[in-house]
Design an enzyme around this catalytic site. Structure first.
Site, PDB file in Angstrom:
ATOM      1  N   ARG A 188       0.721  -0.736   0.091  1.00  0.00           N
ATOM      2  CA  ARG A 188      -0.273   0.003  -0.141  1.00  0.00           C
ATOM      3  C   ARG A 188       1.099   1.339  -0.043  1.00  0.00           C
ATOM      4  O   ARG A 188       0.825   2.056  -0.943  1.00  0.00           O
ATOM      5  CB  ARG A 188      -0.933  -0.198   1.360  1.00  0.00           C
ATOM      6  N   GLY A 193      -2.077 -11.034  -4.930  1.00  0.00           N
ATOM      7  CA  GLY A 193      -3.687 -10.560  -4.362  1.00  0.00           C
ATOM      8  C   GLY A 193      -3.301  -9.016  -4.531  1.00  0.00           C
ATOM      9  O   GLY A 193      -4.480  -7.829  -5.189  1.00  0.00           O
ATOM     10  N   GLU A 242      -6.492 -14.712   6.963  1.00  0.00           N
ATOM     11  CA  GLU A 242      -4.979 -15.244   6.711  1.00  0.00           C
ATOM     12  C   GLU A 242      -4.233 -15.837   7.737  1.00  0.00           C
ATOM     13  O   GLU A 242      -3.448 -16.934   7.694  1.00  0.00           O
ATOM     14  CB  GLU A 242      -3.135 -13.524   6.676  1.00  0.00           C
ATOM     15  N   LYS A 300       7.331 -15.901  -1.223  1.00  0.00           N
ATOM     16  CA  LYS A 300       5.888 -14.795  -1.093  1.00  0.00           C
ATOM     17  C   LYS A 300       6.595 -13.072   0.050  1.00  0.00           C
ATOM     18  O   LYS A 300       6.383 -12.672  -0.220  1.00  0.00           O
ATOM     19  CB  LYS A 300       4.576 -15.371  -1.511  1.00  0.00           C
TER      20      LYS A 300
END
Length: 441
Positions: free
Chosen positions: A39, A104, A322, A424
Site C-alpha cells: 500500500r 493479490g 490469513e 512470497k
C-alpha cells in the site's frame, strides 16, 4: 474456481520439517508487513512528490509491486533499507506485461493505477493466478470508463485520455482487496470515486481490517475518504500528499513463530509489535490466550509463552482469515474439537485453502471436515496421539508451509515439498525457523 489441489511447484527438494528439540527461548525479528509495504509503495507512486519508505518488506510480492510501478513510470531507488519513490509527471502504459505472480495486492491494486495511463497495459501471472478472483476490480474499472479485456489474469487494461466515471458498485464478498484496490487510486480519478459493495446473497466483506488500513493510510496522506454509510465509500478527487513512512512488522507472518511457542512450551518474543494497529494479524494474541498460552506486550515487544495446555476454540476469523492455516495447525493439537468460522472466501486465496488444509491435516491422520464457511477439527492433544509422518504439500502457498512446519514440530519424520514458496513474504524462512528452534535465550 478450480479445486484441483495438485501442487503447482515441485522444483525444490522436500524439506524435512524440524522436530522441536526441547523448549526454546527465542527473539524473532519479523520482516515488514506485506500489506502495509505494498500500500505504501502504491500510494508513494501516486503522490505529489518523492517520499521515503523504511522497513519495507523485501520479498517476492513486494518486488513484484515495485517492478509493476516502475513499469508504469514510477522511479524507485534503494539505499540500504530505505526506498526513495519518485512519482512520474504522468503514468505511461507498461511496455512489457506486468507480472503479478500470485500476489493479490499486485493484481488488484495496480490495474486501477494503470487505468490512469493513456494506453494499454497487460497483466500476467503464475500459472494458477487465473484462479484468483479479480473480476470485481475489472468490472469497476469498466464502470469508470477504462477498457478491459478479460475477467482474470491474464488481462489488459486500457486507460482513456480521461476517466469520466465516478460511481462503482461491486460484489466484494470474495476479498477486501477489491475495495482497497479501487480506493487507493480513487482520489486520482478526475471525478473521485463513489464505491458501493453489494452482494446478491447478502454476503459481507471479509478481512475488514485491511480496508481500515487502506482508509487510514489514505487519510494520513490528505485524501478525503469517508464511509458515507455501511459498505459505501466516497473518495474526493485531489492530490495524494507525499509522506515518509516506516513499515510495521508483518503480524500475520509473526503468528507462526508465536504459535510454535504455544505448541512446545517455549517462549517467542517479537520486537516492534504495535500498541495499536490495523493489521488483522494482531488477532493472534487473543486466539493464543483463548487456547491457553500466556501473552505479554511490554515496550512494543510481544512475548508468547506456552503453558503445556492447548485448548480447543470456536473462533470467527472473518476479520483475520490469513491466520486460518496457523490456527488450524494449533487446533490439530488442542484438547477438544475446534471450529473455525467465517472464512469461506479463502477458497479463492493462493490455493483453495480450506480444501488444502483438510487434505494436509488429514494426511498426517488428523480428523478434519470442511464446513460451508470454515473447518471443524478434532484435536488429538499435544501428545499427537494418532498422528503419523507424511510429506506435506504447499500448493505454492506460503501459509500452507506455516501449517506444515507447525505440524512437524510434534510429528517426527514430516517434510514439506516447497519451503521456498515462503519467499512470497519472508526470505530465508527455513533459516529463521531453524534458528528459532535452536535459541536458548
Amino acid at each position: 474456481m478450480s479445486t484441483d489441489l495438485t501442487p503447482t511447484t515441485t522444483a525444490n527438494e522436500p524439506w524435512p520439517t524440524p522436530v522441536a528439540p526441547g523448549p526454546f527461548r527465542a527473539r524473532v525479528e519479523v520482516p515488514g508487513s506485506k500489506s502495509e509495504t505494498n500500500r505504501a509503495l502504491l500510494l508513494a507512486g501516486l503522490a505529489d512528490g518523492p517520499s521515503t519508505i523504511t522497513g519495507a518488506l523485501e520479498a517476492r510480492d513486494t518486488v513484484l509491486m515495485r517492478d509493476a510501478l516502475q513499469g508504469l513510470g514510477v522511479r524507485i531507488e534503494q539505499t540500504g533499507s530505505a526506498l526513495r519513490v519518485t512519482p512520474p509527471q504522468r503514468f505511461t502504459p507498461a511496455p512489457e506485461p506486468i507480472d503479478c505472480g500470485l500476489a493479490g495486492t499486485v493484481m488488484r491494486f495496480v490495474p486501477p493505477l494503470a487505468a490512469l495511463a493513456h494506453g494499454t497495459t497487460r497483466f500476467v501471472g503464475d500459472p494458477v493466478a487465473s484462479q484468483r478472483p479479480l473480476a470485481p476490480v475489472l468490472h469497476g474499472l469498466r464502470m469508470l470508463g477504462a477498457s478491459v479485456d478479460g475477467d482474470a489474469i491474464p488481462c489488459t487494461v486500457t486507460g482513456p485520455e480521461r476517466l469520466d466515471g465516478r460511481e462503482v458498485t461491486i460484489d466484494a464478498s470474495g476479498s477486501s482487496q477489491f475495495v482497497s484496490g479501487l480506493l487507493l487510486s480513487g482520489s486520482r480519478f478526475p471525478n473521485g470515486l463513489l464505491l458501493r459493495h453489494h452482494s446478491p446473497d447478502g454476503a459481507t466483506i471479509p478481512s475488514r481490517p485491511h480496508i481500515d488500513m487502506t482508509v487510514h493510510m489514505l487519510r494520513e496522506r490528505g485524501v478525503q475518504v469517508t464511509e458515507t454509510e455501511a459498505d459505501h465509500w466516497q473518495v474526493l478527487p485531489g492530490p495524494v500528499l507525499a509522506l515518509d513512512q516506516r513499515i510495521e512488522p508483518d503480524l500475520t507472518s509473526a503468528a507462526v513463530f508465536l504459535a510454535a511457542a504455544a505448541l512446545t512450551g517455549s517462549s517467542t518474543t517479537v520486537p516492534g509489535w504495535p500498541e495499536e494497529t490495523t493489521q488483522g494479524g494482531d488477532h493472534i494474541r487473543r486466539i493464543l490466550q483463548q487456547m491457553g498460552a500466556r501473552t505479554e506486550l511490554v515496550d512494543s515487544e510481544l512475548t508468547v509463552t506456552g503453558t503445556g495446555v492447548l485448548k480447543a476454540v470456536d473462533v470467527d476469523l472473518h476479520e483475520a482469515s490469513e491466520l486460518t492455516p496457523v490456527v488450524a495447525a494449533l487446533a490439530l493439537f488442542a484438547e477438544g474439537t475446534s471450529v473455525i468460522r467465517g472464512v469461506a472466501h479463502i477458497r479463492g486465496h493462493e490455493t483453495n485453502r480450506l480444501e488444502a488444509l483438510e487434505a494436509e491435516l488429514g494426511r498426517v491422520g488428523g480428523r478434519v471436515q470442511q464446513t460451508p464457511d470454515g473447518l471443524r477439527i478434532e484435536g488429538c492433544g499435544l501428545a499427537a496421539d494418532g498422528l503419523h509422518a507424511a510429506q506435506l504439500l504447499s500448493y505454492a502457498d506460503h501459509r500452507l508451509v506455516h501449517t506444515a512446519v507447525l505440524i512437524g514440530l510434534l510429528v517426527p519424520g514430516c517434510s514439506v515439498d516447497d519451503v521456498q514458496c515462503t519467499s512470497k513474504t519472508i526470505n530465508h524462512f527455513d533459516q529463521m525457523w531453524t534458528t528459532m528452534l535452536e535459541a536458548r535465550g
